[in-house]
Scaffold this active site. Structure first.
Site, mmCIF file in Angstrom:
data_model
loop_
_atom_site.group_PDB
_atom_site.id
_atom_site.type_symbol
_atom_site.label_atom_id
_atom_site.label_comp_id
_atom_site.label_asym_id
_atom_site.label_seq_id
_atom_site.Cartn_x
_atom_site.Cartn_y
_atom_site.Cartn_z
ATOM 1 N N ARG A 1 0.846 -1.210 0.000
ATOM 2 C CA ARG A 1 0.000 0.000 0.000
ATOM 3 C C ARG A 1 0.875 1.252 0.000
ATOM 4 O O ARG A 1 0.904 2.008 0.964
ATOM 5 C CB ARG A 1 -0.977 -0.080 1.151
ATOM 6 C CG ARG A 1 -1.765 -1.362 1.003
ATOM 7 C CD ARG A 1 -2.869 -1.466 1.955
ATOM 8 N NE ARG A 1 -4.108 -1.030 1.341
ATOM 9 C CZ ARG A 1 -5.286 -1.193 1.917
ATOM 10 N NH1 ARG A 1 -5.375 -1.727 3.082
ATOM 11 N NH2 ARG A 1 -6.373 -0.784 1.318
ATOM 12 N N GLN B 1 -1.253 2.882 -5.465
ATOM 13 C CA GLN B 1 -2.668 3.163 -5.171
ATOM 14 C C GLN B 1 -3.589 2.793 -6.329
ATOM 15 O O GLN B 1 -4.693 2.315 -6.145
ATOM 16 C CB GLN B 1 -2.844 4.642 -4.837
ATOM 17 C CG GLN B 1 -2.609 4.927 -3.367
ATOM 18 C CD GLN B 1 -2.798 6.395 -3.021
ATOM 19 O OE1 GLN B 1 -3.328 7.160 -3.810
ATOM 20 N NE2 GLN B 1 -2.351 6.780 -1.857
ATOM 21 N N ASP C 1 -4.566 -0.804 -6.186
ATOM 22 C CA ASP C 1 -4.979 -1.265 -4.863
ATOM 23 C C ASP C 1 -6.458 -1.677 -4.856
ATOM 24 O O ASP C 1 -7.355 -0.870 -4.608
ATOM 25 C CB ASP C 1 -4.711 -0.136 -3.857
ATOM 26 C CG ASP C 1 -5.029 -0.530 -2.437
ATOM 27 O OD1 ASP C 1 -5.638 -1.593 -2.224
ATOM 28 O OD2 ASP C 1 -4.689 0.242 -1.528
ATOM 29 N N SER D 1 -8.537 -1.422 -1.554
ATOM 30 C CA SER D 1 -9.102 -0.091 -1.310
ATOM 31 C C SER D 1 -10.282 0.193 -2.227
ATOM 32 O O SER D 1 -11.307 0.709 -1.772
ATOM 33 C CB SER D 1 -8.043 1.002 -1.525
ATOM 34 O OG SER D 1 -7.119 0.986 -0.479
ATOM 35 N N TYR E 1 -1.285 -0.474 8.653
ATOM 36 C CA TYR E 1 -2.362 -1.293 9.211
ATOM 37 C C TYR E 1 -2.380 -1.217 10.735
ATOM 38 O O TYR E 1 -1.361 -0.922 11.369
ATOM 39 C CB TYR E 1 -2.181 -2.755 8.803
ATOM 40 C CG TYR E 1 -2.506 -3.022 7.361
ATOM 41 C CD1 TYR E 1 -3.812 -2.875 6.893
ATOM 42 C CD2 TYR E 1 -1.531 -3.412 6.460
ATOM 43 C CE1 TYR E 1 -4.124 -3.129 5.567
ATOM 44 C CE2 TYR E 1 -1.838 -3.665 5.129
ATOM 45 C CZ TYR E 1 -3.132 -3.522 4.693
ATOM 46 O OH TYR E 1 -3.446 -3.764 3.384
HETATM 47 P P1 NAD Z 1 -8.270 -2.690 7.300
HETATM 48 O O1 NAD Z 1 -9.370 -3.139 6.397
HETATM 49 O O2 NAD Z 1 -7.165 -3.617 7.599
HETATM 50 O O3 NAD Z 1 -8.928 -2.248 8.703
HETATM 51 C C1 NAD Z 1 -10.018 -1.368 8.774
HETATM 52 C C2 NAD Z 1 -9.848 -0.456 9.950
HETATM 53 O O4 NAD Z 1 -10.080 -1.148 11.180
HETATM 54 C C3 NAD Z 1 -8.445 0.146 10.084
HETATM 55 O O5 NAD Z 1 -8.543 1.541 10.018
HETATM 56 C C4 NAD Z 1 -7.966 -0.361 11.437
HETATM 57 O O6 NAD Z 1 -7.148 0.578 12.105
HETATM 58 C C5 NAD Z 1 -9.279 -0.563 12.161
HETATM 59 N N1 NAD Z 1 -9.258 -1.418 13.360
HETATM 60 C C6 NAD Z 1 -8.555 -2.545 13.623
HETATM 61 N N2 NAD Z 1 -8.852 -3.027 14.859
HETATM 62 C C7 NAD Z 1 -9.777 -2.183 15.386
HETATM 63 C C8 NAD Z 1 -10.503 -2.140 16.610
HETATM 64 N N3 NAD Z 1 -10.317 -3.045 17.567
HETATM 65 N N4 NAD Z 1 -11.377 -1.113 16.787
HETATM 66 C C9 NAD Z 1 -11.579 -0.174 15.847
HETATM 67 N N5 NAD Z 1 -10.938 -0.166 14.656
HETATM 68 C C10 NAD Z 1 -10.047 -1.154 14.429
HETATM 69 O O7 NAD Z 1 -7.619 -1.360 6.798
HETATM 70 P P2 NAD Z 1 -7.813 -0.565 5.431
HETATM 71 O O8 NAD Z 1 -9.067 0.182 5.480
HETATM 72 O O9 NAD Z 1 -7.620 -1.495 4.306
HETATM 73 O O10 NAD Z 1 -6.571 0.428 5.463
HETATM 74 C C11 NAD Z 1 -6.001 0.861 6.650
HETATM 75 C C12 NAD Z 1 -5.065 1.993 6.365
HETATM 76 O O11 NAD Z 1 -4.048 1.593 5.432
HETATM 77 C C13 NAD Z 1 -5.657 3.213 5.733
HETATM 78 O O12 NAD Z 1 -6.427 4.004 6.531
HETATM 79 C C14 NAD Z 1 -4.376 3.898 5.275
HETATM 80 O O13 NAD Z 1 -3.724 4.530 6.311
HETATM 81 C C15 NAD Z 1 -3.587 2.746 4.787
HETATM 82 N N6 NAD Z 1 -3.725 2.676 3.314
HETATM 83 C C16 NAD Z 1 -2.736 3.216 2.574
HETATM 84 C C17 NAD Z 1 -2.851 3.179 1.194
HETATM 85 C C18 NAD Z 1 -1.794 3.747 0.352
HETATM 86 O O14 NAD Z 1 -1.022 4.563 0.788
HETATM 87 N N7 NAD Z 1 -1.711 3.293 -0.902
HETATM 88 C C19 NAD Z 1 -3.950 2.585 0.584
HETATM 89 C C20 NAD Z 1 -4.946 2.060 1.400
HETATM 90 C C21 NAD Z 1 -4.811 2.092 2.763
#
Ligand code: NAD
Length: 372
Positions: free
Chosen positions: A114, A119, A122, A125, A220
């Site tokens: 990520r 992006q 991805d 996402s 993550y």
């Molecule tokens: P994910 O699907 O793994 O998790 C979803 C959310 O659940 C996350 O925000 C995580 O912090 C949260 N979570 C985990 N345990 C929890 C708990 N006990 N209570 C409440 N929340 C909890 O994550 P995702 O949505 O696929 O992506 C997470 C992060 O990755 C994004 O917000 C971003 O920072 C990063 N990301 C970066 C890129 C990039 O730069 N290309 C792209 C996508 C995501």
């Protein structure tokens, strides 16, 4: 094709781009029907149509698809075939071993690193973004109330209260969608960096002091300790009790999702309230949610529907196909007119699971060969 799956890995526009790149594209007959793309549109885009699935699988140099292959399909694949799809490699050990034994280069879309540059590839996402929207639509459909405040001569209706747990890609889109519908939104995530993103969408961030939570270098969440999960549950209980809608999207990459809404919390909500559990299919954030079912828990509707992006399959297909194309184009060797499996590439090594008879992804190799 998987029953009930209406998304497609390649839409006609992307077929055209692949042909322009120099690929010979063959599409399984009827593949796009569920998303409203006809064989004719693929033909016009320069693709060939075939109904002979086994021959297609057996002759392809590259197979592009959404879901992991069935085990018996792997044995049909050519050695050196490049298979790109979601693969669930953390759980699908037999499948990974079969791909390895067959000499297939298996690329897992959930393992695309990520980074900023990746992006556009991805797919986690792109699909999670749509899932966030769909969860709010499902909640609105089941809630016997409206989301916005309404002031009328017949009285004033208060805005619905929505609580979103987990504010990653899906959660942030759920927050934005619920706000657009006029709901009063509160959200929580264990990664403190998310607070500002939640607030910038006009929602309230629930502050809970869980001690050290942090995030991995990949962005993550880290897995919470049982004590931290308990702290979180206690702090959320009152917010859940007064919410009309609770949407859970909490995931910890590569692990079972945490159970953060217990049955007594669901039972503490007012009758008619709705809980949507995005993680229902993989173990559930909500006690009592049932994968792919809508159940009644003490008068509260608990939605456990999976494959949420499939509900908006046309847009989901467009985005997934773009993700796939961007990956293929990035790895395309123009001179050879083929996909170059390059372990010096900045993105590919992170998502290639098997290659040339070996499991080449260190994390997956350790889990499978280490028996973890
Ligand atoms: P994910 O699907 O793994 O998790 C979803 C959310 O659940 C996350 O925000 C995580 O912090 C949260 N979570 C985990 N345990 C929890 C708990 N006990 N209570 C409440 N929340 C909890 O994550 P995702 O949505 O696929 O992506 C997470 C992060 O990755 C994004 O917000 C971003 O920072 C990063 N990301 C970066 C890129 C990039 O730069 N290309 C792209 C996508 C995501």
């Amino acid at each position: 094709m998987h029953p009930g799956e209406n998304r497609v890995p390649v839409i006609p526009d992307v077929a055209k781009k692949l042909v322009r790149l120099g690929a010979e594209v063959t599409v399984e007959s009827g593949m796009g029907a569920g998303s409203g793309f006809s064989d004719e549109e693929y033909r016009e885009a320069g693709a060939t149509i075939s109904s002979d699935r086994n021959t297609l699988i057996g002759s392809a140099d590259i197979i592009l698809r959404i879901r992991k292959p069935a085990l018996d399909e792997v044995s049909l694949m050519k050695k050196g075939c490049i298979h790109i799809s979601f693969l669930d490699p953390f759980n699908e050990h037999e499948l990974v071993k079969a791909l390895q034994a067959q000499g297939v280069t298996a690329i897992s879309m959930e393992m695309i690193p990520r980074t900023t540059r990746s992006q556009k590839m991805d797919a986690l996402s792109s699909q999670a973004n749509l899932a966030g929207y769909v969860m709010v639509m499902l909640a609105a459909q089941h809630l016997p109330r409206i989301f916005p405040m309404m002031m009328t001569p017949a009285g004033t209706l208060k805005p619905a209260k929505v609580f979103v747990i987990g504010a990653g890609v899906a959660g942030l889109q759920a927050i934005a969608t619920a706000k657009r519908l006029g709901a009063k939104v509160t959200a929580f995530d264990t990664r403190p960096v998310v607070a500002e993103q939640v607030q910038s969408l006009g929602a309230k961030f629930l502050e809970i002091d869980l001690g050290d939570t942090g995030e991995t270098s990949g962005g993550y969440a880290k897995e919470l300790t049982p004590e931290q999960i308990q702290l979180q549950r206690d702090a959320q209980k009152a917010v859940i009790a007064e919410s009309d809608v609770v949407i859970t999207t909490a995931q910890v990459f590569g692990r079972k999702p945490p159970v953060i809404v217990t049955r007594d919390m669901v039972e503490g909500m007012a009758p008619g309230s709705v809980v949507v559990d995005m993680a229902a299919e993989t173990g559930g954030n909500v006690e009592g949610s049932v994968p792919n079912e809508v159940v009644d828990v003490n008068g509260v509707t608990v939605v456990g529907q999976g494959n949420l992006a499939n509900e908006v399959c046309r847009d989901a297909s467009q985005m997934y196909a773009a993700n796939l194309f961007n990956l293929v184009e990035d790895a395309w060797d123009e001179e050879a007119s083929s996909f170059k499996v390059d372990f010096d590439h900045d993105i590919l090594p992170g998502c290639i699971i098997t290659h040339d008879g070996a499991i080449v992804h260190d994390t997956i190799k350790n889990i499978i060969e280490g028996g973890a």
